[in-house]
Design a protein around this motif. Structure first.
Motif, PDB file in Angstrom:
ATOM      1  N   ARG A   1      73.970   8.431  57.098  1.00  0.00           N
ATOM      2  CA  ARG A   1      72.662   8.542  57.031  1.00  0.00           C
ATOM      3  C   ARG A   1      71.930   7.731  58.271  1.00  0.00           C
ATOM      4  N   GLU A   2      72.059   8.252  59.417  1.00  0.00           N
ATOM      5  CA  GLU A   2      71.592   7.558  60.685  1.00  0.00           C
ATOM      6  C   GLU A   2      71.224   8.420  61.548  1.00  0.00           C
TER       7      GLU A   2
ATOM      8  N   VAL B   1      66.712  -3.528  79.902  1.00  0.00           N
ATOM      9  CA  VAL B   1      65.857  -3.383  81.137  1.00  0.00           C
ATOM     10  C   VAL B   1      67.036  -3.390  82.132  1.00  0.00           C
ATOM     11  N   LYS B   2      66.857  -2.300  83.264  1.00  0.00           N
ATOM     12  CA  LYS B   2      67.534  -2.258  84.336  1.00  0.00           C
ATOM     13  C   LYS B   2      66.554  -2.434  85.541  1.00  0.00           C
ATOM     14  N   LYS B   3      67.108  -3.482  86.345  1.00  0.00           N
ATOM     15  CA  LYS B   3      66.132  -4.033  87.244  1.00  0.00           C
ATOM     16  C   LYS B   3      66.293  -3.490  88.695  1.00  0.00           C
ATOM     17  N   ARG B   4      65.380  -3.148  89.399  1.00  0.00           N
ATOM     18  CA  ARG B   4      65.121  -2.807  90.744  1.00  0.00           C
ATOM     19  C   ARG B   4      65.727  -1.312  90.929  1.00  0.00           C
ATOM     20  N   THR B   5      65.167  -0.487  89.867  1.00  0.00           N
ATOM     21  CA  THR B   5      65.550   0.928  90.315  1.00  0.00           C
ATOM     22  C   THR B   5      64.652   1.926  89.657  1.00  0.00           C
ATOM     23  N   VAL B   6      64.599   3.032  90.182  1.00  0.00           N
ATOM     24  CA  VAL B   6      63.798   4.036  89.692  1.00  0.00           C
ATOM     25  C   VAL B   6      64.542   4.983  89.054  1.00  0.00           C
ATOM     26  N   ASN B   7      66.234   5.025  89.196  1.00  0.00           N
ATOM     27  CA  ASN B   7      67.187   5.967  88.560  1.00  0.00           C
ATOM     28  C   ASN B   7      67.869   5.077  87.746  1.00  0.00           C
ATOM     29  N   PRO B   8      67.444   4.535  86.606  1.00  0.00           N
ATOM     30  CA  PRO B   8      68.316   3.584  85.816  1.00  0.00           C
ATOM     31  C   PRO B   8      69.262   4.579  84.814  1.00  0.00           C
ATOM     32  N   ILE B   9      70.662   3.975  84.742  1.00  0.00           N
ATOM     33  CA  ILE B   9      71.329   4.620  83.899  1.00  0.00           C
ATOM     34  C   ILE B   9      71.558   3.502  82.834  1.00  0.00           C
ATOM     35  N   TYR B  10      71.778   3.997  81.443  1.00  0.00           N
ATOM     36  CA  TYR B  10      71.539   3.179  80.292  1.00  0.00           C
ATOM     37  C   TYR B  10      72.946   3.445  79.460  1.00  0.00           C
ATOM     38  N   ASN B  11      73.278   4.770  79.112  1.00  0.00           N
ATOM     39  CA  ASN B  11      74.321   5.207  78.038  1.00  0.00           C
ATOM     40  C   ASN B  11      74.190   4.050  76.972  1.00  0.00           C
ATOM     41  N   GLU B  12      72.889   4.243  76.306  1.00  0.00           N
ATOM     42  CA  GLU B  12      72.864   3.355  75.031  1.00  0.00           C
ATOM     43  C   GLU B  12      72.463   4.191  73.941  1.00  0.00           C
ATOM     44  N   VAL B  13      72.589   3.758  72.462  1.00  0.00           N
ATOM     45  CA  VAL B  13      72.294   4.711  71.476  1.00  0.00           C
ATOM     46  C   VAL B  13      71.295   3.854  70.694  1.00  0.00           C
ATOM     47  N   LEU B  14      70.107   4.397  70.222  1.00  0.00           N
ATOM     48  CA  LEU B  14      69.286   3.713  69.622  1.00  0.00           C
ATOM     49  C   LEU B  14      69.188   4.240  68.210  1.00  0.00           C
ATOM     50  N   ARG B  15      69.542   3.399  67.092  1.00  0.00           N
ATOM     51  CA  ARG B  15      69.573   4.001  65.741  1.00  0.00           C
ATOM     52  C   ARG B  15      68.655   3.833  64.823  1.00  0.00           C
ATOM     53  N   TYR B  16      68.485   4.555  63.878  1.00  0.00           N
ATOM     54  CA  TYR B  16      67.460   4.375  62.560  1.00  0.00           C
ATOM     55  C   TYR B  16      68.163   4.893  61.382  1.00  0.00           C
ATOM     56  N   LYS B  17      68.210   3.689  60.632  1.00  0.00           N
ATOM     57  CA  LYS B  17      68.603   4.097  59.117  1.00  0.00           C
ATOM     58  C   LYS B  17      67.655   4.641  58.245  1.00  0.00           C
ATOM     59  N   ILE B  18      67.878   6.278  58.111  1.00  0.00           N
ATOM     60  CA  ILE B  18      66.751   7.017  57.687  1.00  0.00           C
ATOM     61  C   ILE B  18      67.171   8.051  56.933  1.00  0.00           C
ATOM     62  N   GLU B  19      66.613   8.634  55.631  1.00  0.00           N
ATOM     63  CA  GLU B  19      67.133   9.875  55.166  1.00  0.00           C
ATOM     64  C   GLU B  19      66.584  11.208  55.733  1.00  0.00           C
ATOM     65  N   LYS B  20      67.569  12.134  56.026  1.00  0.00           N
ATOM     66  CA  LYS B  20      67.138  13.409  56.815  1.00  0.00           C
ATOM     67  C   LYS B  20      66.122  13.783  56.229  1.00  0.00           C
ATOM     68  N   MET B  21      65.729  13.827  55.022  1.00  0.00           N
ATOM     69  CA  MET B  21      64.381  14.594  54.429  1.00  0.00           C
ATOM     70  C   MET B  21      63.243  13.794  54.937  1.00  0.00           C
ATOM     71  N   VAL B  22      63.488  12.664  55.132  1.00  0.00           N
ATOM     72  CA  VAL B  22      62.317  11.760  55.737  1.00  0.00           C
ATOM     73  C   VAL B  22      61.938  11.941  57.182  1.00  0.00           C
ATOM     74  N   LEU B  23      63.276  11.872  57.786  1.00  0.00           N
ATOM     75  CA  LEU B  23      63.251  11.967  59.192  1.00  0.00           C
ATOM     76  C   LEU B  23      62.469  13.417  59.712  1.00  0.00           C
ATOM     77  N   LEU B  24      62.632  14.506  58.662  1.00  0.00           N
ATOM     78  CA  LEU B  24      62.105  15.738  59.261  1.00  0.00           C
ATOM     79  C   LEU B  24      60.543  15.842  59.312  1.00  0.00           C
ATOM     80  N   ILE B  25      59.965  14.911  58.683  1.00  0.00           N
ATOM     81  CA  ILE B  25      58.621  14.631  58.332  1.00  0.00           C
ATOM     82  C   ILE B  25      57.810  13.784  59.562  1.00  0.00           C
TER      83      ILE B  25
END
Length: 349
Positions: free
Chosen positions: A66-67, A110-134
């Protein structure tokens, strides 16, 4: 006029060196933390850099956990913030709208001294799908400033109700200037209908001589267009304090109206012990809350006062009424013993 009424005696201690800033209510303690989160949403520098470049990300929903997951891959051709040094120190920040405070922000490193940053990170929210859809996803890119004056580099806003959830691939999206929804008040939290009245000393007719003080009557009628935190609606109630007093004797609240984003409260509160001069230094704070078993969630509020920043000569952050709120309070002060009707937008406090 109402199905419930409250009356309490209210006296200011004019000999205090500082106003009361404590609280006997756990919810009031959470107001400050919620407000801090809300105010940080669009804090920073918007004007100095033009939005440009693109961001690559993908969205997914993990049914098992549920993420909600935002896979932030990279950005290209971002604006240069420090032209002398030719550098930007970018990071990506996300919010779920409209209630930014409830779900909070997520951000990459934060990626320093670049205008072409590479992150490859996942930002996560614990939330029900029905709530997410609004909700809407607001993803923005910022330059990190060591002194805290971060610069806005661009954003994208996605309506999750119409998102193709079978699309789990990384895609490129152009970064845009600050969205119209932000400029026009993406922080819209509903509108409160209410009336107020100041009953001046000597007008009540129940004293052989003039009574020592007057009364402030607050008639909370209804609220429209509250934030819907759950598919079933919202279970809301209104709290009232007369600042600077945050003690239990100042605290009043309405009943809870369940599963309704347009609740009708029809609740009158009466505060006596008011001297006319107190009206310049007091502030009526009305806040709307979503009631849940473990904790109540702040939905929005108003502050009725003169908005001078001062209370009894002391600088306070809660004397921050908007122009509409100030005008409403002033009209009450000028028209003693008459009901003044108002329709005021709720806001973060």
């Amino acid at each position: 006029e109402s199905d419930t009424a409250s009356e309490i005696s209210f006296q200011f201690n004019r000999h205090k060196k500082s106003p009361s800033i404590g609280s006997h209510s756990s919810d009031m303690a959470s107001v400050s933390s919620v407000s801090g989160s809300v105010l940080s949403v669009y804090s920073g520098d918007f004007g100095s850099v033009d939005a440009q470049g693109t961001v690559e990300f993908a969205l997914d929903y993990d049914e098992k956990n549920r993420e909600f997951q935002v896979h932030v891959s990279q950005c290209k051709d971002l604006a240069v913030v420090d032209e002398k040094k030719g550098r930007s120190d970018p990071y990506v920040k996300t919010y779920l709208l409209p209630d930014k405070a409830r779900m909070g922000k997520r951000k990459t490193s934060v990626k320093k001294r670049t205008v072409n940053p590479i992150y490859n990170e996942v930002l996560r929210y614990k939330i029900e799908k029905m709530v997410l859809l609004i909700q809407k996803l607001n993803l923005s890119v910022w330059h990190n400033d060591p002194l805290g004056r971060n610069s806005f580099l661009g954003e994208i806003e996605i309506d999750l109700a119409s998102w193709d959830w079978s699309n789990r691939k990384l895609n490129w999206y152009p970064l845009k200037p600050r969205s119209l929804s932000a400029v026009n008040g993406v922080d819209h939290r509903g509108v409160m209908s209410l009336s107020i009245k100041y009953v001046s000393p000597g007008s009540l007719g129940k004293w052989p001589k003039n009574p020592p003080s007057g009364e402030v009557h607050i008639w909370v009628k209804d609220v429209k267009d509250l934030l819907q935190l759950r598919p079933s609606g919202v279970d809301s109630f209104v709290k009232c304090y007369v600042l600077p007093d945050t003690s239990k004797k100042s605290y009043q609240k309405t009943r809870v109206i369940k599963r309704d984003t347009n609740p009708v409260f029809n609740h009158t509160i009466v505060y006596d012990g008011f001297h006319t001069e107190d009206l310049k230094d007091a502030c009526v704070e009305l806040t709307v809350w979503d009631h849940e078993k473990l904790t109540n969630h702040f939905l929005g509020g108003i502050r009725l006062g003169l908005g001078t920043g001062l209370s009894y000569g002391i600088s306070v952050d809660w004397m921050d009424s908007t122009q509409e709120e100030v005008a409403f309070w002033q009209e009450m002060m000028l028209a003693a013993n008459e009901w003044i009707e108002g329709l005021l937008p709720l806001r973060s406090l």
